[in-house]
Design a protein around this motif. Structure first.
Motif, mmCIF file in Angstrom:
data_model
loop_
_atom_site.group_PDB
_atom_site.id
_atom_site.type_symbol
_atom_site.label_atom_id
_atom_site.label_comp_id
_atom_site.label_asym_id
_atom_site.label_seq_id
_atom_site.Cartn_x
_atom_site.Cartn_y
_atom_site.Cartn_z
ATOM 1 N N LEU A 56 32.621 31.653 48.062
ATOM 2 C CA LEU A 56 31.812 32.559 47.233
ATOM 3 C C LEU A 56 30.741 31.833 46.419
ATOM 4 O O LEU A 56 29.581 32.259 46.383
ATOM 5 C CB LEU A 56 32.704 33.369 46.292
ATOM 6 C CG LEU A 56 33.445 34.555 46.896
ATOM 7 C CD1 LEU A 56 34.321 35.223 45.832
ATOM 8 C CD2 LEU A 56 32.473 35.572 47.506
ATOM 9 N N SER A 59 27.574 30.777 48.249
ATOM 10 C CA SER A 59 26.863 31.957 48.756
ATOM 11 C C SER A 59 26.171 32.701 47.624
ATOM 12 O O SER A 59 25.023 33.129 47.756
ATOM 13 C CB SER A 59 27.839 32.910 49.449
ATOM 14 O OG SER A 59 28.628 32.223 50.380
ATOM 15 N N PRO A 72 22.344 44.302 52.911
ATOM 16 C CA PRO A 72 23.209 43.201 52.480
ATOM 17 C C PRO A 72 22.766 41.847 53.045
ATOM 18 O O PRO A 72 22.301 41.760 54.165
ATOM 19 C CB PRO A 72 24.579 43.589 53.046
ATOM 20 C CG PRO A 72 24.326 44.613 54.082
ATOM 21 C CD PRO A 72 23.083 45.320 53.674
ATOM 22 N N MET A 74 24.997 39.276 52.698
ATOM 23 C CA MET A 74 26.236 38.569 53.002
ATOM 24 C C MET A 74 27.343 39.562 53.325
ATOM 25 O O MET A 74 27.463 40.605 52.679
ATOM 26 C CB MET A 74 26.630 37.722 51.791
ATOM 27 C CG MET A 74 27.996 37.065 51.912
ATOM 28 S SD MET A 74 28.304 35.987 50.487
ATOM 29 C CE MET A 74 29.848 35.229 51.002
ATOM 30 N N ALA A 91 34.534 38.072 43.589
ATOM 31 C CA ALA A 91 33.071 37.986 43.698
ATOM 32 C C ALA A 91 32.404 38.643 42.488
ATOM 33 O O ALA A 91 31.409 38.143 41.968
ATOM 34 C CB ALA A 91 32.594 38.637 44.990
ATOM 35 N N VAL A 102 28.069 43.761 44.419
ATOM 36 C CA VAL A 102 29.167 43.535 45.356
ATOM 37 C C VAL A 102 29.784 44.881 45.702
ATOM 38 O O VAL A 102 29.946 45.727 44.833
ATOM 39 C CB VAL A 102 30.251 42.645 44.700
ATOM 40 C CG1 VAL A 102 31.425 42.430 45.649
ATOM 41 C CG2 VAL A 102 29.653 41.321 44.247
ATOM 42 N N ASP A 123 24.224 43.472 47.770
ATOM 43 C CA ASP A 123 23.949 42.114 48.236
ATOM 44 C C ASP A 123 25.094 41.589 49.077
ATOM 45 O O ASP A 123 24.913 40.959 50.102
ATOM 46 C CB ASP A 123 23.742 41.183 47.034
ATOM 47 C CG ASP A 123 22.556 41.606 46.204
ATOM 48 O OD1 ASP A 123 21.420 41.385 46.673
ATOM 49 O OD2 ASP A 123 22.761 42.177 45.114
ATOM 50 N N LEU A 124 26.313 41.866 48.608
ATOM 51 C CA LEU A 124 27.486 41.305 49.272
ATOM 52 C C LEU A 124 28.469 42.422 49.595
ATOM 53 O O LEU A 124 28.864 43.192 48.720
ATOM 54 C CB LEU A 124 28.144 40.275 48.335
ATOM 55 C CG LEU A 124 29.588 39.852 48.607
ATOM 56 C CD1 LEU A 124 29.765 39.312 49.996
ATOM 57 C CD2 LEU A 124 30.008 38.805 47.585
#
Ligand code: ADP
Ligand code: MG
Length: 408
Positions: A56, A59, A72, A74, A91, A102, A123-124
């Motif tokens: 994490l 990244s 996203p 990731m 995260a 997240v 984003d994730l």
């Protein structure tokens, strides 16, 4: 080495401090610098070594650079909902001083709410394969801007039959991306995956399949019909602060739970038959210490980060030797002492030989003093000779399989 020694940005370092981490674990030390350079990573390490933070942090740092696209950047795939939620929580904590968004995407929750969240932009994504595929097919998520892909607990994904789903997902990802794959063990199909998904990966390997030596492991030989009694006695007599009890089947998990409750013990239970909400609330009760004992099936419990467990009880011997290592790895995580008890009936012996072969040593065998081991089995509980023979054959063939896998 300290976290400040990595070239991380201040908002991330601050979150790490707030989580109370003193210094990086071994996996983190090895993984973070290479991952920050954008290198692919193939990590094999036992549970509880801090792999989540290892993938994490680099990244998150990467995603802090550049302009955030709506799609996203990731994706982390995890085998179970609980694990996905746990990774997403970690995260969120690590990114709480940043603008990064997240989202956990998993089955058993409203697809509509999730779709709305996805469309708003994240984003994730931390997801289980089935639900992510579902969302992809509905056109709710695009991997156009994807830069980082993490496959966590790949061996577990294999066990659960997720490899085709994962393949379909990865096919829609850009060729040019960073990929990190983590697996506690490396059976052949996972080795093949690594060739397919990873480019010149850094290999991080930490004590695969060797449990922390701090765990005090004991085997309790016991006739099948006395297992419940033995568990109750042990839990009463020993100083058990928090125990995770593994059963082979859901039905058994329910029976054990009921018996312990009859003894007025505080018990939570978690298995695949429960819907999401119930699984989460069981887990929460145990985490917060409101339940002293958590009864779980293997599938439900794998990969959960439950810390401060003093005892792991293998009420049933795991079918695969490597699962034994996974299970007992729940105790004594990151320098805490732990105890692992395994109940063994005569027909489990081939499985135990397999486990001892993997460990490279014998496990101590003990009997509980003043426990009446001679209570005869009720006649209905006795398996026929034919059933017994079948069971032994089944476990023997499993041992052959993993022996062939672990042979160097
Ligand atoms: P793994 O995926 O290797 O099984 P996790 O990533 O779930 O392990 O980490 C296990 C636990 O250790 C988590 O509670 C996590 O917050 C904690 N942890 C991770 N890194 C550190 C660290 N550097 N110092 C202390 N605790 C840590
Ligand atoms: Mg993990």
């Amino acid at each position: 080495m300290q976290f400040q020694d990595f070239d991380l940005s201040e908002p991330l370092l601050r979150a790490v401090r707030e989580k109370g981490f003193q210094k990086p674990t071994q996996v983190q030390e090895q993984t973070i610098p290479a991952a920050m350079e954008g290198r692919d990573v193939l990590g094999t390490a036992q549970t509880g070594t801090g792999k989540t933070v290892a993938f994490l942090l680099p990244s998150l740092k990467h995603m802090l650079k550049g302009k955030a696209p709506k799609n996203p950047r990731m994706v982390v795939l995890a085998p179970t909902r609980e694990l996905a939620v746990q990774i997403a929580e970690e995260a969120e904590e690590l990114s709480k001083h940043t603008h990064l968004r997240v989202l956990a995407v998993y089955g058993g929750t409203s697809i509509r709410t999730q779709s709305n969240d996805l469309r708003r932009g994240v984003d994730l994504i931390v997801a289980t394969p089935g639900r992510l595929l579902d969302q992809m097919r509905r056109g709710n998520v695009s991997f156009k801007d994807l830069e980082i892909f993490v496959l966590d607990e790949a061996d577990r994904m294999l066990d659960m039959g997720f490899i085709p789903d994962i393949d379909e997902i990865v096919q829609r990802m850009p060729e040019k991306r960073q990929t990190m794959l983590f697996s506690a063990t490396m059976p052949q199909p996972i080795v093949s995956l690594t060739y397919k998904y990873l480019k010149n990966p850094l290999r991080v390997e930490i004590d695969t399949a060797v449990p922390p030596s701090a765990i005090n492991q004991q085997i309790f030989p016991v006739p099948k019909h006395l297992k419940e009694e033995l568990l109750i006695e042990l839990l009463k007599r020993e100083n058990v602060e928090s125990a995770l009890v593994f059963t082979r089947t859901k039905a058994e998990a329910d029976v054990v739970t009921r018996k312990l409750r009859e003894e007025s013990m505080s018990v939570a239970v978690i298995h695949g038959d429960f819907h999401q909400k119930k699984r989460m609330s069981s887990l929460e009760r145990f985490r917060k210490g409101n339940a002293r004992i958590l009864v779980a099936t293997n599938v439900a419990a794998r990969g959960l980060d439950i810390s401060d467990i003093t005892h792991v009880v293998n009420y049933d011997v795991p079918d695969e030797a490597e699962n034994y290592v996974h299970r007992i790895g729940r105790t004594a995580r990151l320098d805490k002492d732990g105890v692992a008890w395994t109940f063994v009936t005569p027909e489990d012996e081939p499985l135990i030989s397999g486990i001892e072969y993997l460990l490279g040593r014998e496990i101590e065998r003990v009997t509980l003093p003043d426990f009446d081991y001679d209570v005869p089995a009720p006649s209905w509980a006795k398996p026929s000779a034919k059933t017994l023979l079948k069971r032994v054959e089944r476990s023997q063939s499993k041992i052959d399989v993993w022996k062939s896998l672990t042979r160097k």
